[in-house]
Design a protein around this motif. Structure first.
Motif, short mmCIF file in Angstrom:
data_model
loop_
_atom_site.label_atom_id
_atom_site.label_comp_id
_atom_site.label_asym_id
_atom_site.label_seq_id
_atom_site.Cartn_x
_atom_site.Cartn_y
_atom_site.Cartn_z
N ASP A 42 -21.64 -13.33 23.05
CA ASP A 42 -21.98 -12.75 24.10
C ASP A 42 -20.96 -11.70 24.45
O ASP A 42 -19.83 -11.80 24.77
N PRO A 43 -21.43 -10.21 24.44
CA PRO A 43 -22.66 -9.89 24.19
C PRO A 43 -23.28 -10.42 22.98
O PRO A 43 -22.60 -10.32 21.77
N CYS A 44 -24.55 -10.17 22.91
CA CYS A 44 -25.38 -10.72 21.52
C CYS A 44 -25.03 -9.64 20.53
O CYS A 44 -25.30 -8.52 20.74
N ASP A 45 -24.99 -10.26 19.34
CA ASP A 45 -24.70 -9.10 18.08
C ASP A 45 -25.87 -9.49 17.09
O ASP A 45 -25.66 -9.12 15.90
N GLU A 46 -26.85 -10.26 17.53
CA GLU A 46 -27.97 -10.62 16.59
C GLU A 46 -29.39 -10.03 16.96
O GLU A 46 -30.43 -10.40 16.24
N GLY A 47 -29.54 -9.11 17.85
CA GLY A 47 -30.46 -8.47 18.22
C GLY A 47 -31.48 -9.30 18.96
O GLY A 47 -32.81 -8.78 19.00
N HIS A 48 -31.21 -10.43 19.56
CA HIS A 48 -31.90 -10.86 20.28
C HIS A 48 -32.66 -10.08 21.67
O HIS A 48 -31.88 -9.24 22.19
N ASP A 49 -34.10 -10.63 22.05
CA ASP A 49 -34.38 -9.99 23.30
C ASP A 49 -33.51 -10.24 24.41
O ASP A 49 -33.22 -11.38 24.52
N GLU A 50 -33.36 -9.49 25.19
CA GLU A 50 -32.60 -9.65 26.65
C GLU A 50 -33.34 -9.64 27.81
O GLU A 50 -34.47 -8.61 27.70
N TYR A 51 -33.01 -10.15 28.67
CA TYR A 51 -34.06 -10.26 30.06
C TYR A 51 -33.47 -9.31 30.69
O TYR A 51 -32.24 -8.93 30.82
N PRO A 52 -34.26 -8.32 31.53
CA PRO A 52 -33.71 -7.68 32.61
C PRO A 52 -32.89 -8.47 33.55
O PRO A 52 -33.16 -9.77 33.61
N LYS A 53 -32.00 -7.89 34.38
CA LYS A 53 -31.17 -8.87 35.23
C LYS A 53 -32.16 -9.33 36.47
O LYS A 53 -32.74 -8.65 37.07
N PHE A 54 -32.20 -10.52 36.24
CA PHE A 54 -32.89 -11.47 37.63
C PHE A 54 -32.02 -12.59 37.81
O PHE A 54 -31.30 -13.10 37.09
N ASP A 55 -32.08 -13.05 39.02
CA ASP A 55 -31.53 -14.11 39.35
C ASP A 55 -31.59 -15.68 38.94
O ASP A 55 -32.91 -15.94 39.19
N VAL A 56 -30.98 -16.06 38.21
CA VAL A 56 -31.20 -17.57 37.68
C VAL A 56 -30.24 -18.53 38.07
O VAL A 56 -28.92 -17.98 38.26
N ASP A 57 -30.53 -19.71 38.84
CA ASP A 57 -29.37 -20.53 39.18
C ASP A 57 -28.82 -21.22 37.97
O ASP A 57 -29.33 -22.18 37.53
N MET A 58 -27.53 -20.82 37.96
CA MET A 58 -26.97 -21.29 36.71
C MET A 58 -25.73 -22.33 37.25
O MET A 58 -24.78 -22.91 36.45
N GLU A 59 -25.94 -22.69 38.53
CA GLU A 59 -24.74 -23.66 39.04
C GLU A 59 -25.36 -24.85 39.42
O GLU A 59 -24.25 -25.93 39.37
N THR A 60 -26.38 -25.16 40.15
CA THR A 60 -26.79 -26.36 40.74
C THR A 60 -27.21 -27.16 39.35
O THR A 60 -27.55 -26.86 38.34
N GLU A 61 -27.43 -28.61 39.63
CA GLU A 61 -27.63 -29.71 38.55
C GLU A 61 -29.22 -29.73 38.28
O GLU A 61 -29.81 -29.67 38.99
#
Length: 369
Positions: A42-61
């Motif tokens: 991270d950042p990716c070094d294998e050429g995987h597709d990336e999402y454009p920046k959008f908000d994802v809930d990474m905090e709540t359970e």
């Protein structure tokens, strides 16, 4: 936004400790893996597709964000986006089935977050109860049927008749009229919680039923009219899953095969009810990933499944009646999902939202038969 969600999670007493999540799953006899979800840098070094920046809930359970359900159906439409509420479109099979489902649905507040939570209890086999995990032994108890539209086209010669996938039964039902009468036949013979899991459809129906001829069916939420994040994530995940599965020697389809090419329908099985059920189990066993001669996966886009704040959303269904709901999935996690979950039969705790038939005492893999 993320700081607010962290505070909210703390205020609600949510578990955000992934080690604790893994321990909870193990105590519930869920086969888990401690393999990393992301295998690339991270950042990716294998050429995987990336999402454009959008908000994802990474905090709540996330674990526990799947609401209880008895069955899930996926109706053929040939589309990847739909009206915001697929069951609200008059004249569609989704609407007709929803009318039948609603008649036996418990009051709305019973399953809502506002309902008073019951204390966790151990299950009959001694496994600890974990929110968001359900088993098919409680079909009549849970009652709720989740109705989705799918991207698969009907396999019927009459394009006015639909092709419906039914989980956890792992059945494909064809010749379903897009009418109230068609919905009633589907409901009475395949979908109603009163129908036993491996029951063979009885007489008096024009529909035809087969075991789905794939070792897994992967559903990707792509419902743009509900949330654009899912529409962005789904095609990138489809591409990544296809590549990862093909590297492992799997054949990948994005449209369902005509099941009649794989044998006669279940309606033609003969013998006692017990003998018919045994034949259904034999067919399920034959397509299971650990036993199938040719491993094939079906990847479909589907309508809203809830939890779009956790995009990308993925459901993995297998012949043993397992449904694994993953969230926060990007192309970077796909290799681990394929190797650990689809092939290895083990859950990646950081991605898990919930699912069906994940508790499997005495087994190290969900693919064990």
């Amino acid at each position: 936004m993320s700081a607010f969600r962290k505070l909210k999670a703390l205020a609600l007493g949510q578990n955000t400790d992934l080690d604790l999540t893994a321990a909870q799953l193990q105590s519930a006899n869920v086969p888990v893996t401690d393999a990393p979800c992301r295998g690339c840098a991270d950042p990716c070094d294998e050429g995987h597709d990336e999402y454009p920046k959008f908000d994802v809930d990474m905090e709540t359970e996330m674990l526990g964000s799947v609401k209880p359900y008895a069955r899930q159906i996926v109706i053929s439409t040939g589309k990847s986006d739909w009206a915001r509420d697929v069951t609200g479109v008059r004249g569609t099979l989704a609407a007709y089935v929803d009318e039948l489902s609603s008649s036996g649905r418990p009051p709305k507040d019973q399953g809502s977050p506002k309902a008073k939570a019951k204390p966790a209890q151990d299950t009959a086999d001694g496994s600890a109860h974990v929110a968001g995990l359900f088993d098919s032994a409680n079909l009549a108890k849970n009652k709720k049927v989740t109705i989705l539209n799918g991207s698969h086209r009907t396999v019927c010669d009459d394009l006015e008749k639909e092709t419906v996938l039914v989980f956890p039964d792992y059945k494909i039902v064809t010749e379903v009229e897009r009418s109230r009468a068609g919905a009633e036949q589907l409901w009475d013979h395949a979908v109603s919680p009163a129908v036993e899991l491996h029951a063979v459809p009885g007489p008096g129906t024009d529909t035809r039923t087969w075991i789905i001829p794939y070792s897994c069916v992967i559903l990707l939420c792509s419902h743009k009219r509900r949330d654009n994040r899912c529409a962005i994530a789904a095609p990138k995940l489809e591409h990544a899953l296809t590549l990862a599965l093909e590297r492992e020697g799997w054949e990948v389809h994005t449209q369902a095969d005509d099941p009649s090419a794989h044998g006669p329908p279940l309606e033609e099985l003969t013998g006692t009810d017990e003998e018919k059920e045994a034949k259904v189990l034999e067919q399920l066993h034959a397509v299971n990933a650990d036993h199938a001669e040719e491993k094939r996966a079906l990847i479909l886009f589907c309508s809203h499944i809830g939890g779009h704040k956790y995009a990308g959303n993925v459901i993995i269904n297998t012949p043993r009646g397992v449904s694994v709901w993953y969230g926060r999935v990007t192309p970077h996690e796909v290799d681990a999902i394929v190797k650990e979950t689809i092939i290895g039969g083990r859950i990646l705790p950081p991605l898990l939202r919930g699912g069906m038939n994940l508790c499997y005492p005495g087994h190290r893999s969900l693919n064990d038969w």
